[in-house]
Structures are given as structure tokens and as C-alpha cells.
Scaffold this motif. Structure first.
Motif, PDB file in Angstrom:
ATOM      1  N   VAL A  32       0.603   7.020 100.117  1.00  0.00           N
ATOM      2  CA  VAL A  32       0.674   6.107  98.976  1.00  0.00           C
ATOM      3  C   VAL A  32      -0.718   5.868  98.397  1.00  0.00           C
ATOM      4  O   VAL A  32      -0.940   5.985  97.203  1.00  0.00           O
ATOM      5  N   LEU A  35       0.308  13.195  94.701  1.00  0.00           N
ATOM      6  CA  LEU A  35      -0.733  12.381  94.070  1.00  0.00           C
ATOM      7  C   LEU A  35      -0.731  10.991  94.697  1.00  0.00           C
ATOM      8  O   LEU A  35       0.301  10.326  94.747  1.00  0.00           O
ATOM      9  N   VAL A  36      -1.881  10.564  95.185  1.00  0.00           N
ATOM     10  CA  VAL A  36      -1.999   9.229  95.781  1.00  0.00           C
ATOM     11  C   VAL A  36      -2.772   8.310  94.844  1.00  0.00           C
ATOM     12  O   VAL A  36      -3.533   8.768  94.000  1.00  0.00           O
ATOM     13  N   SER A  37      -2.589   7.010  95.018  1.00  0.00           N
ATOM     14  CA  SER A  37      -3.519   6.106  94.355  1.00  0.00           C
ATOM     15  C   SER A  37      -4.841   6.231  95.106  1.00  0.00           C
ATOM     16  O   SER A  37      -4.858   6.444  96.323  1.00  0.00           O
ATOM     17  N   ARG A  58       5.201   7.717  91.510  1.00  0.00           N
ATOM     18  CA  ARG A  58       3.778   7.979  91.292  1.00  0.00           C
ATOM     19  C   ARG A  58       3.507   7.874  89.782  1.00  0.00           C
ATOM     20  O   ARG A  58       3.979   8.669  88.999  1.00  0.00           O
ATOM     21  N   GLY A 117      -6.549  14.940  90.902  1.00  0.00           N
ATOM     22  CA  GLY A 117      -5.592  14.981  91.994  1.00  0.00           C
ATOM     23  C   GLY A 117      -5.081  13.636  92.476  1.00  0.00           C
ATOM     24  O   GLY A 117      -4.705  13.507  93.643  1.00  0.00           O
ATOM     25  N   ALA A 150      -2.986   9.661  91.213  1.00  0.00           N
ATOM     26  CA  ALA A 150      -2.168   8.931  90.250  1.00  0.00           C
ATOM     27  C   ALA A 150      -2.804   7.566  90.019  1.00  0.00           C
ATOM     28  O   ALA A 150      -3.482   7.042  90.898  1.00  0.00           O
ATOM     29  N   VAL A 196       0.817   4.034  92.629  1.00  0.00           N
ATOM     30  CA  VAL A 196       1.962   4.533  93.380  1.00  0.00           C
ATOM     31  C   VAL A 196       2.773   3.328  93.854  1.00  0.00           C
ATOM     32  O   VAL A 196       2.211   2.377  94.413  1.00  0.00           O
ATOM     33  N   SER A 207      -4.935   2.530  91.671  1.00  0.00           N
ATOM     34  CA  SER A 207      -6.214   3.186  91.937  1.00  0.00           C
ATOM     35  C   SER A 207      -7.376   2.316  91.475  1.00  0.00           C
ATOM     36  O   SER A 207      -7.222   1.468  90.594  1.00  0.00           O
TER      37      SER A 207
END
Lengths: 132, 132, 132
Positions: free
Chosen positions: B73, B100-102, C3, C17, C19, C22, C31
Motif C-alpha cells: 500500500v 504502484l504504491v503510495s 490505486r 512508479g 500512485a 492508495v 504519497s
């Protein structure tokens, strides 16, 4: 969502626009805790005393939310000097006993007040949920 | 709440009083992973080798909890030199593929062992929950 | 797990790479947001303008996920100079109003682009869940 502002023995965060903890999604997000008293004054220049007080402040926040150390899930430790990490781990083990948390430690270039050497940022299981 | 201590191929964290991961509230909180082997020894002085191993250690923790990278995540990346960030993102993309992760990246002044250059702190969906 | 990649007015993170957010376990992991525009260019050398834009970017991510500041749970603030913390708290209070988040502030030695002075990493309640 519950925003925990009043925590006996821990500083009132309203003047800085935050809460000592927020409950959401079954988890309790605890604000970064330091070796400071309820007037936001450092308790000591000693690393040990700061570390004990930061963890005691975590305990008070957990208690105000109805829980205890057994609810702790994750701890991020920010140190101003990584050489203090082994001593922090000893103190944490003494205080937490058999409770094992997920743990991340990094050294940072500064904490919110001068002379502070350690800050701990915790996530816990929201105490209204069973700790099992 | 499940505290994941035994992770094949990753160091035993009990001696330092923590768990490699803790499951709570449907999420898996993974301890900061480094480019170290199961004896807590750095695998290399090379940034690339440290980054690959840190992500491999994340994979091993996820696997021990019954999951994989698709459960990831959030990732916080602590670098000792921000100029390595672009290379880390390349390596992460190679390893994670379409997942895709945060993501949050900061440069810090130190990591738990000398010569380590990167630490990754992840939150994942607890693998017992469907990843959809 | 959702995501969130496409956020109007915030940079496209796919090339790096990741997002922008999430959703998992009822929470939204956002993020790290900076004082940059949708082309990943710093908006200004001014701390204030960077702080306002970083929080505006948080708002845009929340909005793209169907929510707003009232969903915010936790905020980690990474500053390159801790002396800017009081000003950040003023700006945050102005922007967030009565919404109190759990909060942790640390000074770091670097952020993803030169001249950036503040990065904010937030967790929110996933907006599809009632904010009560």
C-alpha cells in the motif's frame, strides 16, 4: 473518526492545530511523542529520561483512548544520533515487555525543540476493538 | 492482532524487541527493511545491492505473512543521499512491476548501521484479506 | 485496494512508479506532497508558497478520491529547517480550520528536489466510508 485532544498529563495540542491521536479505520494514529512535559518543556537533557518520558507519553495517549501498550502496532523512532539506538531498544524492551511492535529507526537532523534527542511516532489498534 | 517474528531469511528481531511485521485493522505494518542479511550484516557497500536486498527482505516479510508485492500500500524511503532516489525508483519499478504504491522519499542523516544507504518502511494490505 | 494515479492538477506519478494515493483497509495512504506543480517543478523558493501548495496538493488528492480535509487522520511533516515548523503549523491551521490531525514533525537533510523545504505525508479515512 475520533480526534483525541484531551490527554491527562500530556500537552494540549490545540494551540498547534493538532490532536494527540486520531482513531480511524480501527486504528489509532498517535502524534509524535517527545521527552516533554504537559507544558511542552523538555524533561531533561538526558537521553534516557527523554526516552522514558516519550514512551510514558505514548502510554498516556493510549490510556486516554482506552488502551495500553498491548495495542501498539507500529513505532517509527527518530533519533538525532543513531548511536543512541541500542539504548532506546533496551528502554523500549523494559517498558513494553513482551509486546513486539513493527519498528523503524532513522537519524534526523532536528526535532521540534532544541536538545531533544528522540521522537516516537506510533500506530495502535483502536482500543475499542478487541486486542486479540 | 498478529505479530510476525519468524521470517525465513530475515533477521530475528526479538533480540531488539520488535517484530518484522504486525497485522492489525486489516493492514500489515512492516518494520523498516535494510540491505542486510539474516545476521544483520550489510550485504554490500553498493547502493544497488542494498536496495535490491531491502526490497527482497520486504518480499520475504510479505511472503511470511501469506502475501506478495501486490499487497503493498505505502512505502516510505529513507535515503542517506537524495541523489540515489532516481536509481531507487528504477529498481523499485523493476521489482514491483505494475504495482504502484503510495510513496514518500526523504534524506536522513543516518540509518541503523554504518554504510547503509537506504531503508524502506512499508504498509501492506493484510494478506488474509482479498487483495481486490 | 484502489490505486489513485490520476489526480487533476497534481503530477503524474506513473513515470516514477508510484500512485498519488492508495486506498486499503478503509484508509487512504497519500504519497508525500511537495510545493511542486503538475510538471514536478517547485512553485517557489518561498517556504510559505511551498507549504500552501503542498497542502493544496493534498486537497487535490483527497478530492480525486472523493473526500476532503475532514477525512485527514495523520500528517508527518518533513522540514529541511525545524525553525519553519511554527509557520507551518499556522498555515496548516488556516487551511485545515477545525480539523485536527495526529501530527509528527522532523527535520531531514534533504527532500526529493533541491530548494524544497517541506514535504507532508498523510493518511486519511477512505472517503467512501462515512466521515463520522
Amino acid at each position: 473518526m475520533v480526534r483525541h485532544v484531551d490527554v491527562p498529563g500530556v500537552g494540549d495540542p490545540r494551540r498547534f492545530g493538532y490532536a494527540q491521536a486520531v482513531t480511524a479505520g480501527g486504528l489509532l494514529y498517535i502524534s509524535g511523542q517527545l521527552g516533554i512535559d504537559e507544558d511542552y518543556q523538555p524533561v531533561s537533557d538526558s537521553f534516557d529520561e527523554q526516552a522514558y518520558r516519550a514512551l510514558e507519553n505514548v502510554r498516556r495517549v493510549l490510556s486516554a483512548a482506552g488502551g495500553g501498550f498491548e495495542h501498539l502496532v507500529s513505532m517509527t523512532i527518530y533519533l538525532t544520533d543513531m548511536r543512541t539506538a541500542p539504548r532506546f531498544f533496551e528502554i523500549r524492551r523494559e517498558i513494553l515487555g513482551d509486546t513486539l511492535v513493527s519498528s523503524t529507526a532513522v537519524a534526523v537532523s532536528g526535532l521540534p525543540l532544541p536538545n531533544l534527542q528522540v521522537e516516537v511516532q506510533c500506530v495502535a489498534l483502536a482500543p475499542s476493538h478487541p486486542a486479540a
